[in-house]
Design a protein around this motif. Structure first.
Motif, PDB file in Angstrom:
ATOM      1  N   HIS A  62       0.313  -0.821  -0.458  1.00 53.81           N
ATOM      2  CA  HIS A  62      -0.118  -0.310  -0.005  1.00 53.81           C
ATOM      3  C   HIS A  62       0.676   1.119   0.353  1.00 53.81           C
ATOM      4  O   HIS A  62       1.506   1.398   0.956  1.00 53.81           O
ATOM      5  CB  HIS A  62      -0.914  -0.239   1.600  1.00 53.81           C
ATOM      6  CG  HIS A  62      -1.487  -0.771   1.026  1.00 53.81           C
ATOM      7  ND1 HIS A  62      -3.085  -0.822   1.404  1.00 53.81           N
ATOM      8  CD2 HIS A  62      -1.831  -2.289   0.518  1.00 53.81           C
ATOM      9  CE1 HIS A  62      -3.871  -1.800   1.778  1.00 53.81           C
ATOM     10  NE2 HIS A  62      -3.061  -2.807   1.116  1.00 53.81           N
ATOM     11  N   GLY A  63       1.286   1.996  -1.218  1.00 49.23           N
ATOM     12  CA  GLY A  63       2.057   2.848  -0.969  1.00 49.23           C
ATOM     13  C   GLY A  63       3.049   2.403  -2.128  1.00 49.23           C
ATOM     14  O   GLY A  63       3.441   1.701  -2.074  1.00 49.23           O
ATOM     15  N   MET A  64       3.449   3.068  -2.802  1.00 51.45           N
ATOM     16  CA  MET A  64       4.481   3.025  -3.591  1.00 51.45           C
ATOM     17  C   MET A  64       6.301   3.672  -2.241  1.00 51.45           C
ATOM     18  O   MET A  64       6.503   3.776  -2.015  1.00 51.45           O
ATOM     19  CB  MET A  64       4.660   4.156  -4.799  1.00 51.45           C
ATOM     20  CG  MET A  64       3.895   4.260  -5.524  1.00 51.45           C
ATOM     21  SD  MET A  64       4.056   5.465  -7.022  1.00 51.45           S
ATOM     22  CE  MET A  64       2.511   6.908  -6.407  1.00 51.45           C
ATOM     23  N   ASN A  65       6.837   2.478  -3.084  1.00 49.40           N
ATOM     24  CA  ASN A  65       8.695   2.273  -2.664  1.00 49.40           C
ATOM     25  C   ASN A  65       9.096   3.026  -3.828  1.00 49.40           C
ATOM     26  O   ASN A  65       9.820   2.076  -4.751  1.00 49.40           O
ATOM     27  CB  ASN A  65       8.812   0.881  -2.294  1.00 49.40           C
ATOM     28  CG  ASN A  65       8.076   0.429  -0.711  1.00 49.40           C
ATOM     29  OD1 ASN A  65       8.664   1.800  -0.059  1.00 49.40           O
ATOM     30  ND2 ASN A  65       7.099  -0.997  -0.659  1.00 49.40           N
ATOM     31  N   LEU A  66       9.715   4.438  -4.066  1.00 47.91           N
ATOM     32  CA  LEU A  66      11.033   4.631  -4.675  1.00 47.91           C
ATOM     33  C   LEU A  66      11.755   5.378  -4.612  1.00 47.91           C
ATOM     34  O   LEU A  66      11.622   5.549  -3.184  1.00 47.91           O
ATOM     35  CB  LEU A  66       9.831   6.009  -5.538  1.00 47.91           C
ATOM     36  CG  LEU A  66       7.859   5.635  -6.207  1.00 47.91           C
ATOM     37  CD1 LEU A  66       7.638   6.807  -6.215  1.00 47.91           C
ATOM     38  CD2 LEU A  66       8.530   4.735  -7.524  1.00 47.91           C
ATOM     39  N   GLY A  67      12.253   5.654  -5.053  1.00 56.28           N
ATOM     40  CA  GLY A  67      13.898   6.449  -5.507  1.00 56.28           C
ATOM     41  C   GLY A  67      14.736   5.755  -3.733  1.00 56.28           C
ATOM     42  O   GLY A  67      14.675   4.715  -2.939  1.00 56.28           O
ATOM     43  N   GLU A  68      15.672   6.210  -2.852  1.00 56.10           N
ATOM     44  CA  GLU A  68      16.494   5.951  -2.025  1.00 56.10           C
ATOM     45  C   GLU A  68      15.458   5.401  -1.233  1.00 56.10           C
ATOM     46  O   GLU A  68      16.447   4.340   0.386  1.00 56.10           O
ATOM     47  CB  GLU A  68      18.176   6.718  -1.787  1.00 56.10           C
ATOM     48  CG  GLU A  68      18.731   6.657  -2.914  1.00 56.10           C
ATOM     49  CD  GLU A  68      19.841   7.494  -2.996  1.00 56.10           C
ATOM     50  OE1 GLU A  68      19.585   8.722  -1.750  1.00 56.10           O
ATOM     51  OE2 GLU A  68      20.390   7.384  -3.722  1.00 56.10           O
ATOM     52  N   ASP A  69      14.204   5.478  -0.732  1.00 60.18           N
ATOM     53  CA  ASP A  69      13.682   5.069   0.215  1.00 60.18           C
ATOM     54  C   ASP A  69      13.512   3.238   0.029  1.00 60.18           C
ATOM     55  O   ASP A  69      12.827   2.742   1.165  1.00 60.18           O
ATOM     56  CB  ASP A  69      12.106   5.865   0.424  1.00 60.18           C
ATOM     57  CG  ASP A  69      12.171   7.095   0.619  1.00 60.18           C
ATOM     58  OD1 ASP A  69      13.115   7.062   1.565  1.00 60.18           O
ATOM     59  OD2 ASP A  69      11.156   7.910   0.215  1.00 60.18           O
ATOM     60  N   VAL A  70      14.090   2.290  -0.944  1.00 62.80           N
ATOM     61  CA  VAL A  70      13.645   1.112  -1.387  1.00 62.80           C
ATOM     62  C   VAL A  70      14.378   0.621   0.201  1.00 62.80           C
ATOM     63  O   VAL A  70      14.213  -0.150   0.073  1.00 62.80           O
ATOM     64  CB  VAL A  70      13.841   0.827  -2.809  1.00 62.80           C
ATOM     65  CG1 VAL A  70      13.122   1.561  -4.094  1.00 62.80           C
ATOM     66  CG2 VAL A  70      15.434   0.830  -2.556  1.00 62.80           C
ATOM     67  N   HIS A  71      15.866   1.263   0.595  1.00 63.52           N
ATOM     68  CA  HIS A  71      16.560   0.890   0.964  1.00 63.52           C
ATOM     69  C   HIS A  71      15.443   0.182   2.615  1.00 63.52           C
ATOM     70  O   HIS A  71      16.268  -0.050   4.117  1.00 63.52           O
ATOM     71  CB  HIS A  71      18.175   2.092   1.294  1.00 63.52           C
ATOM     72  CG  HIS A  71      18.204   1.728   0.537  1.00 63.52           C
ATOM     73  ND1 HIS A  71      19.199   0.916   0.284  1.00 63.52           N
ATOM     74  CD2 HIS A  71      18.701   3.018  -0.458  1.00 63.52           C
ATOM     75  CE1 HIS A  71      19.210   0.817  -1.790  1.00 63.52           C
ATOM     76  NE2 HIS A  71      19.548   2.191  -1.771  1.00 63.52           N
ATOM     77  N   ILE A  72      14.887   2.137   3.229  1.00 57.98           N
ATOM     78  CA  ILE A  72      13.971   1.364   4.394  1.00 57.98           C
ATOM     79  C   ILE A  72      12.768   0.121   3.924  1.00 57.98           C
ATOM     80  O   ILE A  72      11.985   0.000   4.868  1.00 57.98           O
ATOM     81  CB  ILE A  72      13.650   2.572   4.966  1.00 57.98           C
ATOM     82  CG1 ILE A  72      13.248   3.758   4.349  1.00 57.98           C
ATOM     83  CG2 ILE A  72      14.783   3.397   5.163  1.00 57.98           C
ATOM     84  CD1 ILE A  72      12.062   4.144   5.489  1.00 57.98           C
ATOM     85  N   SER A  73      12.485   0.278   2.737  1.00 58.53           N
ATOM     86  CA  SER A  73      11.181  -0.311   2.822  1.00 58.53           C
ATOM     87  C   SER A  73      11.431  -1.745   3.140  1.00 58.53           C
ATOM     88  O   SER A  73      12.341  -2.787   2.889  1.00 58.53           O
ATOM     89  CB  SER A  73      10.794  -0.471   1.269  1.00 58.53           C
ATOM     90  OG  SER A  73       9.907  -1.160   0.675  1.00 58.53           O
ATOM     91  N   GLY A  74      10.452  -1.855   3.364  1.00 53.22           N
ATOM     92  CA  GLY A  74      10.012  -3.416   4.263  1.00 53.22           C
ATOM     93  C   GLY A  74       9.424  -4.781   3.256  1.00 53.22           C
ATOM     94  O   GLY A  74      10.180  -5.210   3.012  1.00 53.22           O
ATOM     95  N   THR A  75       8.443  -3.993   1.983  1.00 52.87           N
ATOM     96  CA  THR A  75       8.135  -5.099   0.957  1.00 52.87           C
ATOM     97  C   THR A  75       9.359  -5.335  -0.061  1.00 52.87           C
ATOM     98  O   THR A  75       9.920  -6.497  -0.049  1.00 52.87           O
ATOM     99  CB  THR A  75       7.767  -3.694   0.174  1.00 52.87           C
ATOM    100  OG1 THR A  75       6.445  -3.507   0.593  1.00 52.87           O
ATOM    101  CG2 THR A  75       7.201  -4.160  -1.266  1.00 52.87           C
ATOM    102  N   VAL A  76      10.882  -4.368  -0.069  1.00 55.99           N
ATOM    103  CA  VAL A  76      12.158  -4.314  -0.775  1.00 55.99           C
ATOM    104  C   VAL A  76      13.185  -5.092   0.101  1.00 55.99           C
ATOM    105  O   VAL A  76      12.816  -5.612  -0.048  1.00 55.99           O
ATOM    106  CB  VAL A  76      12.498  -2.863  -1.331  1.00 55.99           C
ATOM    107  CG1 VAL A  76      13.830  -2.961  -2.073  1.00 55.99           C
ATOM    108  CG2 VAL A  76      11.864  -2.659  -2.156  1.00 55.99           C
ATOM    109  N   GLY A  77      13.149  -5.087   1.394  1.00 55.75           N
ATOM    110  CA  GLY A  77      13.920  -5.769   2.329  1.00 55.75           C
ATOM    111  C   GLY A  77      13.363  -6.995   2.296  1.00 55.75           C
ATOM    112  O   GLY A  77      14.566  -8.681   1.793  1.00 55.75           O
ATOM    113  N   ALA A  78      12.245  -7.718   1.955  1.00 58.09           N
ATOM    114  CA  ALA A  78      11.515  -9.497   2.568  1.00 58.09           C
ATOM    115  C   ALA A  78      12.286  -9.461   0.452  1.00 58.09           C
ATOM    116  O   ALA A  78      12.700 -10.610   0.505  1.00 58.09           O
ATOM    117  CB  ALA A  78      10.121  -8.975   1.935  1.00 58.09           C
TER     118      ALA A  78
END
Ligand code: MN
Length: 260
Positions: free
Chosen positions: A97-113
């Motif tokens: 729910h919500g985009m994961n963009l830019g350098e914020d991917v490094h704090i994203s749990g979605t991307v982390g998984a």
């Protein structure tokens, strides 16, 4: 085809089950996801206490589902190391729910998984859609199906890691599908202050993009009204050329329009 699905919004998240509903048509799906919301926990892994996982009743019948008392990364590590037996073809994290963009991917749990899937040699996708937009989530689930088919029919090399973001638009208004790079900068750049009646507090606030993103970046793409696909950690996927990626993009758009 066998797909592991996880997320960072928790096992009850609508985005997760929107994704599972579509994937179930083409694959055997196992869900292993946090038992509660874990957004923005990034790559956190639980090492100093035991992790509990419970087999739970799925929102969609027939889907083996586990709720993990841990982070999104914990869920994937546990799934691939213990809970899921047999060969897994693909790990998909989302639909956030919500985009994961830019350098914020490094704090994203979605991307982390999804990163944990990739680190274990699995093709992994992180998929996010505009916050609160059900239509955008539906399109995201269809993009996941198209990508899953491409990955398992060998038209894409194995072991890749893609971060996919859907713009806040209906399908008819989506302009295209683009290969992008991460925009620089973080959106979580504002600290608000307040007082709850007892004491002062700080609140970290996410700001929307300001339209100043560089061309060819993920933020720029979604601002243009395109679906953004950012290959992360390309080094391990030696065969992944720009031509393959660009073909993939035009195929996705064709498929989406065909199904419209
Ligand atoms: Mn989330």
């Amino acid at each position: 085809m066998k797909i592991l699905v996880t997320n960072d919004d928790g096992i009850l998240s609508e985005g997760l089950w929107t994704l599972v509903k579509e994937l179930k048509e083409i694959a055997r799906v196992t869900v292993v996801a946090p038992d509660r919301e874990q957004s923005a926990v990034g790559t956190a892994v639980t090492l100093r206490q035991p992790i509990r996982a419970q087999k739970v009743k799925p929102a969609i019948p027939g889907v083996e589902t586990y709720a993990v008392e841990g982070t999104p990364s914990d869920s994937v590590i546990l799934a691939l190391g213990k809970l899921v037996t047999g060969k897994v073809d693909l790990v998909i994290s989302g639909i956030n729910h919500g985009m994961n963009l830019g350098e914020d991917v490094h704090i994203s749990g979605t991307v982390g998984a999804a990163l944990q899937g990739y680190l274990r040699g699995f093709t992994s996708l992180a998929i996010s859609a505009a916050y609160g937009n059900r239509q955008s989530r539906d399109i995201a689930a269809r993009v996941a199906v198209i990508l899953a088919k491409k990955i398992t029919t060998d038209s894409l090399p194995a072991g890749i890691f893609l971060n996919v973001n859907l713009p806040d638009l209906p399908l008819a208004k989506i302009g295209g599908v683009r290969i992008t790079r991460l925009a620089s900068g973080s959106h979580i750049n504002t600290v608000e202050e307040g007082n709850d009646g007892r004491q002062d507090y700080y609140w970290l606030v996410r700001q929307r993009a300001d339209g100043a993103a560089e061309r060819e970046t993920d933020i720029w793409a979604v601002e243009q009204g395109d679906i953004s696909i950012t290959p992360l950690y390309l080094k391990r996927s030696g065969k992944l050329s720009l031509a393959i990626l660009n073909n993939m993009c035009s195929d996705i758009l064709k498929e989406l329009r065909k199904q419209q």
